[in-house]
Design an enzyme around this catalytic site. Structure first.
Site, PDB file in Angstrom:
ATOM      1  N   HIS A 239       0.831  -1.218   0.000  1.00 26.43           N
ATOM      2  CA  HIS A 239       0.000   0.000   0.000  1.00 26.43           C
ATOM      3  C   HIS A 239       0.859   1.260   0.000  1.00 26.43           C
ATOM      4  O   HIS A 239       1.849   1.354   0.711  1.00 26.43           O
ATOM      5  CB  HIS A 239      -1.023  -0.001   1.129  1.00 26.43           C
ATOM      6  CG  HIS A 239      -0.480   0.174   2.514  1.00 26.43           C
ATOM      7  ND1 HIS A 239      -0.237   1.407   3.065  1.00 26.43           N
ATOM      8  CD2 HIS A 239      -0.166  -0.730   3.482  1.00 26.43           C
ATOM      9  CE1 HIS A 239       0.201   1.269   4.310  1.00 26.43           C
ATOM     10  NE2 HIS A 239       0.260  -0.028   4.582  1.00 26.43           N
TER      11      HIS A 239
ATOM     12  N   ASP B 202       6.280   1.237   6.410  1.00 31.74           N
ATOM     13  CA  ASP B 202       4.853   0.932   6.313  1.00 31.74           C
ATOM     14  C   ASP B 202       4.191   1.936   5.368  1.00 31.74           C
ATOM     15  O   ASP B 202       3.759   2.989   5.810  1.00 31.74           O
ATOM     16  CB  ASP B 202       4.222   1.006   7.710  1.00 31.74           C
ATOM     17  CG  ASP B 202       2.752   0.659   7.714  1.00 31.74           C
ATOM     18  OD1 ASP B 202       2.267   0.077   6.726  1.00 31.74           O
ATOM     19  OD2 ASP B 202       2.067   0.982   8.705  1.00 31.74           O
TER      20      ASP B 202
ATOM     21  N   GLU C 192      -5.148   2.224   2.499  1.00 29.01           N
ATOM     22  CA  GLU C 192      -5.126   1.061   3.386  1.00 29.01           C
ATOM     23  C   GLU C 192      -5.248   1.471   4.832  1.00 29.01           C
ATOM     24  O   GLU C 192      -5.916   0.803   5.634  1.00 29.01           O
ATOM     25  CB  GLU C 192      -3.832   0.264   3.172  1.00 29.01           C
ATOM     26  CG  GLU C 192      -3.783  -1.061   3.912  1.00 29.01           C
ATOM     27  CD  GLU C 192      -3.341  -0.969   5.364  1.00 29.01           C
ATOM     28  OE1 GLU C 192      -3.603  -1.900   6.137  1.00 29.01           O
ATOM     29  OE2 GLU C 192      -2.710   0.055   5.718  1.00 29.01           O
ATOM     30  N   GLU C 193      -4.602   2.570   5.200  1.00 26.31           N
ATOM     31  CA  GLU C 193      -4.529   2.958   6.607  1.00 26.31           C
ATOM     32  C   GLU C 193      -5.867   3.401   7.184  1.00 26.31           C
ATOM     33  O   GLU C 193      -6.003   3.539   8.395  1.00 26.31           O
ATOM     34  CB  GLU C 193      -3.482   4.060   6.804  1.00 26.31           C
ATOM     35  CG  GLU C 193      -2.045   3.647   6.490  1.00 26.31           C
ATOM     36  CD  GLU C 193      -1.483   2.621   7.467  1.00 26.31           C
ATOM     37  OE1 GLU C 193      -2.231   2.136   8.333  1.00 26.31           O
ATOM     38  OE2 GLU C 193      -0.286   2.295   7.356  1.00 26.31           O
TER      39      GLU C 193
ATOM     40  N   ASP D  58       2.907  -6.209   3.971  1.00 20.80           N
ATOM     41  CA  ASP D  58       2.767  -5.005   4.789  1.00 20.80           C
ATOM     42  C   ASP D  58       3.323  -5.298   6.177  1.00 20.80           C
ATOM     43  O   ASP D  58       2.736  -4.932   7.187  1.00 20.80           O
ATOM     44  CB  ASP D  58       1.282  -4.604   4.863  1.00 20.80           C
ATOM     45  CG  ASP D  58       1.053  -3.295   5.602  1.00 20.80           C
ATOM     46  OD1 ASP D  58       2.015  -2.528   5.781  1.00 20.80           O
ATOM     47  OD2 ASP D  58      -0.100  -3.053   6.016  1.00 20.80           O
TER      48      ASP D  58
ATOM     49  N   HIS E 199       3.442   2.993  12.537  1.00 19.63           N
ATOM     50  CA  HIS E 199       2.481   4.079  12.751  1.00 19.63           C
ATOM     51  C   HIS E 199       3.030   5.180  13.654  1.00 19.63           C
ATOM     52  O   HIS E 199       2.275   5.782  14.429  1.00 19.63           O
ATOM     53  CB  HIS E 199       1.169   3.542  13.333  1.00 19.63           C
ATOM     54  CG  HIS E 199       0.359   2.757  12.353  1.00 19.63           C
ATOM     55  ND1 HIS E 199      -0.856   2.204  12.679  1.00 19.63           N
ATOM     56  CD2 HIS E 199       0.591   2.406  11.056  1.00 19.63           C
ATOM     57  CE1 HIS E 199      -1.340   1.554  11.619  1.00 19.63           C
ATOM     58  NE2 HIS E 199      -0.473   1.672  10.628  1.00 19.63           N
TER      59      HIS E 199
END
Length: 455
Positions: free
Chosen positions: A279, A291, A325-326, A353, A417
């Site tokens: 992603h 990420d 995606e997030e 991922d 994140h």
């Protein structure tokens, strides 16, 4: 996108006695040894050495974080389409996706009692705002949902702080995902959740949350583990704790984004497809190098490297860089819906991922025969010690066999994140090996004389 969903079932320590593959098929797989060695050499020593790292670094340094709904994300999608064209990939295009857009706005948390201190925080994706003046309330610290239920009578009108222990991302992530619902059920006015990470004392790790339509939503944010632990100690000493929380979070109108697609066209059965993907969006903190910049770029590199070597598989290899995606896997879900009539032709999906650290092999969701085929394929990667195949539950492609990169990602959730997700995490040699694994597996799967079994 698979990082939060993978459940390990076994190490899939398959030996010849456990598999019933024909000698003909095993010999066919073994016949790819020379081609796989060519791919590995190009990725780790030859023409493609360092390319994945260098292209990822240029991308990350240019765009940084790629928040859903931002111009930066859309510009980065254009960049990947142009990069794919520059490496002579085919059928390069974007596919429009309607996406939700959440804006965090200004936010702060200040400890008012028993002393004054700024509490570092990040609102969770989809959180509602506080009133303009903020929420000033006493704090109740709990270690678990069970403790919250036991102390429900104390929670009314308070800010509930979850100071949960990290067990695994799947288990501990439930506090981030559902903490606001559980706290609201017992009358809390807001919730603060210790960042979901095994080791990150002063760092912040945001992510998506869920609300229940039957319960009035409350503001939710993550805080650093050292602050959560401090609040725990204060409570255990019997001190009154008050925090002033201010959040301007809001939803904006839906926008249009795109999944980016590029192909290495199959030369015999081009309608049949092996997907390689990651992603392209990221959370709005950090640079999204890990990420999922790494996942996007080994997927791009798989098609680009094979094309540069003149390797044209029987089936099409389709690289897809998912958007949004997030915020809930929106790009993937939209693609599955639009292409639902083509899924029968999706021979295999490789989606990663979970970081691009030193590769160990792959994790897969497939039937017994499929697992045996993958085990045979992975033995072709002995030279880079990436031969393992682990059976897992992924759940994102129920009708299609799926794999993710299995890599030495023990530190993945240190940075996940968070503002620490930068290029400093990535290693050029590890990315070369990840590229070799992703390219080799994709090529063999796309070129085998038989379709991958969907039992």
């Amino acid at each position: 996108m698979l990082g939060a969903n993978i459940i390990i079932l076994s190490l899939a320590a398959l030996v010849a006695a456990d598999c019933n593959l024909s000698e003909e098929l095993k010999n066919e797989i073994a016949s790819y040894a020379t081609t796989v060695d060519l791919i590995i050499t190009a990725a780790t020593k030859g023409s493609f050495k360092g390319v994945t790292y260098n292209e990822l670094a240029k991308f990350v340094d240019r765009f940084g974080g790629r928040k859903v709904g931002s111009k930066t994300l859309e510009d980065s999608i254009d960049y990947m389409l142009n990069l794919s064209l520059a490496y002579d990939l085919q059928n390069v295009h974007g596919e429009e996706v309607e996406i939700p857009v959440w804006e965090r706005g200004s936010e702060s948390a200040v400890l008012i009692e028993p002393r004054t201190k700024d509490i570092r925080m990040l609102g969770l994706i989809y959180s509602v705002a506080t009133p303009v003046e903020g929420i000033l309330a006493e704090v109740l610290v709990v270690k678990s949902f069970d403790e919250l239920k036991e102390r429900a009578a104390e929670a009314n009108g308070k800010i509930v702080v979850f100071n949960e222990d990290f067990i695994s991302y799947g288990e501990t992530g439930q506090y981030r995902g559902y903490g606001a619902i559980e706290a609201a059920k017992v009358g809390a006015v807001a919730t603060l959740i210790k960042s979901v990470s095994p080791f990150s004392p002063a760092n912040l790790h945001t992510g998506i949350l869920a609300y229940d339509d039957s319960i009035t939503p409350i503001p939710a944010a993550c805080i650093a583990s050292n602050d959560a632990n401090m609040l725990q100690r204060m409570q255990e000493r019997g001190e009154t704790i008050k925090i002033l929380l201010k959040m301007e979070a809001k939803m904006l109108p839906n926008q249009i984004s795109r999944n980016a697609v590029a192909e290495l066209k199959g030369n015999i059965n081009p309608e049949k497809v092996v997907i390689v993907s990651g992603h392209i969006d990221s959370v709005d903190v950090g640079d999204g190098a890990m990420d999922d910049g790494g996942g996007v770029f080994i997927s791009w590199a798989a098609a680009a490297l094979l094309n540069s070597l003149g390797l044209k598989p029987r089936r099409t290899i389709r690289a897809i860089y998912w958007t949004a995606e997030e915020v809930g896997g929106v790009g993937l879900t939209a693609y599955q819906q639009v292409h639902k009539d083509e899924i029968e032709n999706f021979n295999f999906v490789m989606d990663t991922d979970v970081g691009t650290f030193t590769p160990l092999g792959i994790e897969y969701e497939a039937g017994e025969n499929g697992g045996c085929i993958l085990q045979e394929i992975m033995q072709l990667l002995t030279s880079i010690n990436a031969t393992q195949a682990r059976s897992v539950e992924m759940g994102l492609w129920p009708e299609t066999p799926t794999a993710s990169l299995y890599n030495a990602n023990e530190q993945y959730f240190w940075y996940h994140h968070s503002p620490e997700d930068t290029m400093d995490i990535e290693d050029t040699n590890a990315l070369d090996k990840c590229t070799a694994v992703w390219s080799s597996v994709a090529y063999v799967l796309a070129d085998l004389s038989v379709d991958f079994p969907k039992d």
